[in-house]
Design a protein around this motif. Structure first.
Motif, PDB file in Angstrom:
ATOM      1  N   ASN A  56     -43.090  66.887  30.100  1.00  0.00           N
ATOM      2  CA  ASN A  56     -41.705  67.260  29.830  1.00  0.00           C
ATOM      3  C   ASN A  56     -41.165  68.215  30.882  1.00  0.00           C
ATOM      4  O   ASN A  56     -39.997  68.137  31.244  1.00  0.00           O
ATOM      5  N   GLY A  57     -42.021  69.126  31.382  1.00  0.00           N
ATOM      6  CA  GLY A  57     -41.595  70.059  32.414  1.00  0.00           C
ATOM      7  C   GLY A  57     -41.223  69.345  33.695  1.00  0.00           C
ATOM      8  O   GLY A  57     -40.241  69.689  34.350  1.00  0.00           O
ATOM      9  N   LEU A  58     -42.000  68.344  34.048  1.00  0.00           N
ATOM     10  CA  LEU A  58     -41.716  67.568  35.252  1.00  0.00           C
ATOM     11  C   LEU A  58     -40.414  66.793  35.085  1.00  0.00           C
ATOM     12  O   LEU A  58     -39.569  66.772  35.975  1.00  0.00           O
ATOM     13  N   LYS A  59     -40.245  66.178  33.931  1.00  0.00           N
ATOM     14  CA  LYS A  59     -39.022  65.420  33.651  1.00  0.00           C
ATOM     15  C   LYS A  59     -37.803  66.340  33.756  1.00  0.00           C
ATOM     16  O   LYS A  59     -36.803  65.995  34.389  1.00  0.00           O
ATOM     17  N   GLU A  60     -37.902  67.508  33.162  1.00  0.00           N
ATOM     18  CA  GLU A  60     -36.793  68.470  33.199  1.00  0.00           C
ATOM     19  C   GLU A  60     -36.504  68.921  34.629  1.00  0.00           C
ATOM     20  O   GLU A  60     -35.345  69.042  35.026  1.00  0.00           O
ATOM     21  N   SER A  61     -37.551  69.149  35.409  1.00  0.00           N
ATOM     22  CA  SER A  61     -37.372  69.563  36.803  1.00  0.00           C
ATOM     23  C   SER A  61     -36.642  68.503  37.613  1.00  0.00           C
ATOM     24  O   SER A  61     -35.808  68.814  38.457  1.00  0.00           O
ATOM     25  N   ILE A  62     -36.955  67.243  37.356  1.00  0.00           N
ATOM     26  CA  ILE A  62     -36.290  66.144  38.067  1.00  0.00           C
ATOM     27  C   ILE A  62     -34.827  66.044  37.643  1.00  0.00           C
ATOM     28  O   ILE A  62     -33.927  65.943  38.475  1.00  0.00           O
ATOM     29  N   LEU A  63     -34.599  66.094  36.332  1.00  0.00           N
ATOM     30  CA  LEU A  63     -33.235  65.925  35.824  1.00  0.00           C
ATOM     31  C   LEU A  63     -32.306  67.078  36.189  1.00  0.00           C
ATOM     32  O   LEU A  63     -31.095  66.891  36.273  1.00  0.00           O
ATOM     33  N   THR A  64     -32.863  68.258  36.423  1.00  0.00           N
ATOM     34  CA  THR A  64     -32.035  69.397  36.818  1.00  0.00           C
ATOM     35  C   THR A  64     -31.923  69.534  38.332  1.00  0.00           C
ATOM     36  O   THR A  64     -31.228  70.411  38.814  1.00  0.00           O
ATOM     37  N   GLY A  65     -32.628  68.663  39.062  1.00  0.00           N
ATOM     38  CA  GLY A  65     -32.510  68.672  40.513  1.00  0.00           C
ATOM     39  C   GLY A  65     -33.434  69.632  41.227  1.00  0.00           C
ATOM     40  O   GLY A  65     -33.353  69.784  42.444  1.00  0.00           O
ATOM     41  N   ARG A  66     -34.325  70.292  40.495  1.00  0.00           N
ATOM     42  CA  ARG A  66     -35.265  71.215  41.155  1.00  0.00           C
ATOM     43  C   ARG A  66     -36.337  70.448  41.930  1.00  0.00           C
ATOM     44  O   ARG A  66     -36.894  70.962  42.888  1.00  0.00           O
ATOM     45  N   VAL A  67     -36.629  69.232  41.475  1.00  0.00           N
ATOM     46  CA  VAL A  67     -37.626  68.374  42.121  1.00  0.00           C
ATOM     47  C   VAL A  67     -36.991  66.995  42.281  1.00  0.00           C
ATOM     48  O   VAL A  67     -36.334  66.511  41.358  1.00  0.00           O
ATOM     49  N   SER A  68     -37.205  66.379  43.454  1.00  0.00           N
ATOM     50  CA  SER A  68     -36.659  65.035  43.647  1.00  0.00           C
ATOM     51  C   SER A  68     -37.497  64.033  42.855  1.00  0.00           C
ATOM     52  O   SER A  68     -38.641  64.302  42.491  1.00  0.00           O
ATOM     53  N   LEU A  69     -36.923  62.880  42.596  1.00  0.00           N
ATOM     54  CA  LEU A  69     -37.641  61.826  41.886  1.00  0.00           C
ATOM     55  C   LEU A  69     -38.910  61.441  42.646  1.00  0.00           C
ATOM     56  O   LEU A  69     -39.976  61.271  42.050  1.00  0.00           O
ATOM     57  N   THR A  70     -38.801  61.342  43.957  1.00  0.00           N
ATOM     58  CA  THR A  70     -39.962  60.984  44.776  1.00  0.00           C
ATOM     59  C   THR A  70     -41.071  62.023  44.639  1.00  0.00           C
ATOM     60  O   THR A  70     -42.237  61.678  44.460  1.00  0.00           O
ATOM     61  N   GLN A  71     -40.710  63.294  44.699  1.00  0.00           N
ATOM     62  CA  GLN A  71     -41.703  64.353  44.543  1.00  0.00           C
ATOM     63  C   GLN A  71     -42.326  64.314  43.151  1.00  0.00           C
ATOM     64  O   GLN A  71     -43.533  64.515  43.001  1.00  0.00           O
ATOM     65  N   GLY A  72     -41.516  64.053  42.145  1.00  0.00           N
ATOM     66  CA  GLY A  72     -42.017  63.965  40.782  1.00  0.00           C
ATOM     67  C   GLY A  72     -42.978  62.816  40.600  1.00  0.00           C
ATOM     68  O   GLY A  72     -44.023  62.965  39.949  1.00  0.00           O
TER      69      GLY A  72
END
Length: 64
Positions: free
Chosen positions: A2-18
């Motif tokens: 869930n933390g990774l999903k949230e990071s992607i959706l908020t733009g802190r991590v790119s989809l590729t990085q995730g």
């Protein structure tokens, strides 16, 4: 997860990085469960040993 999903959706991590982070964690977990026997880990993941080795090299995963 869930933390990774949230990071992607908020733009802190790119989809590729995730995707890379998720894949790396799954590969590392499979290797640990298989006692670092690559053919067993590959079977767990449903890929060939060659593909697993390629991804290990890509992510810099080494055997313990």
């Amino acid at each position: 997860m869930n933390g990774l999903k949230e990071s992607i959706l908020t733009g802190r991590v790119s989809l590729t990085q995730g995707e890379e982070k998720f894949e790396r964690e799954i590969i590392e977990d499979a290797l640990k469960r298989a006692n670092y026997v690559q053919s067993h880990a590959a079977e767990m993941l449903g890929v060939s040993r060659r593909i697993l080795k390629y991804k290990m090299d890509k992510f810099g995963i080494t055997q313990e």
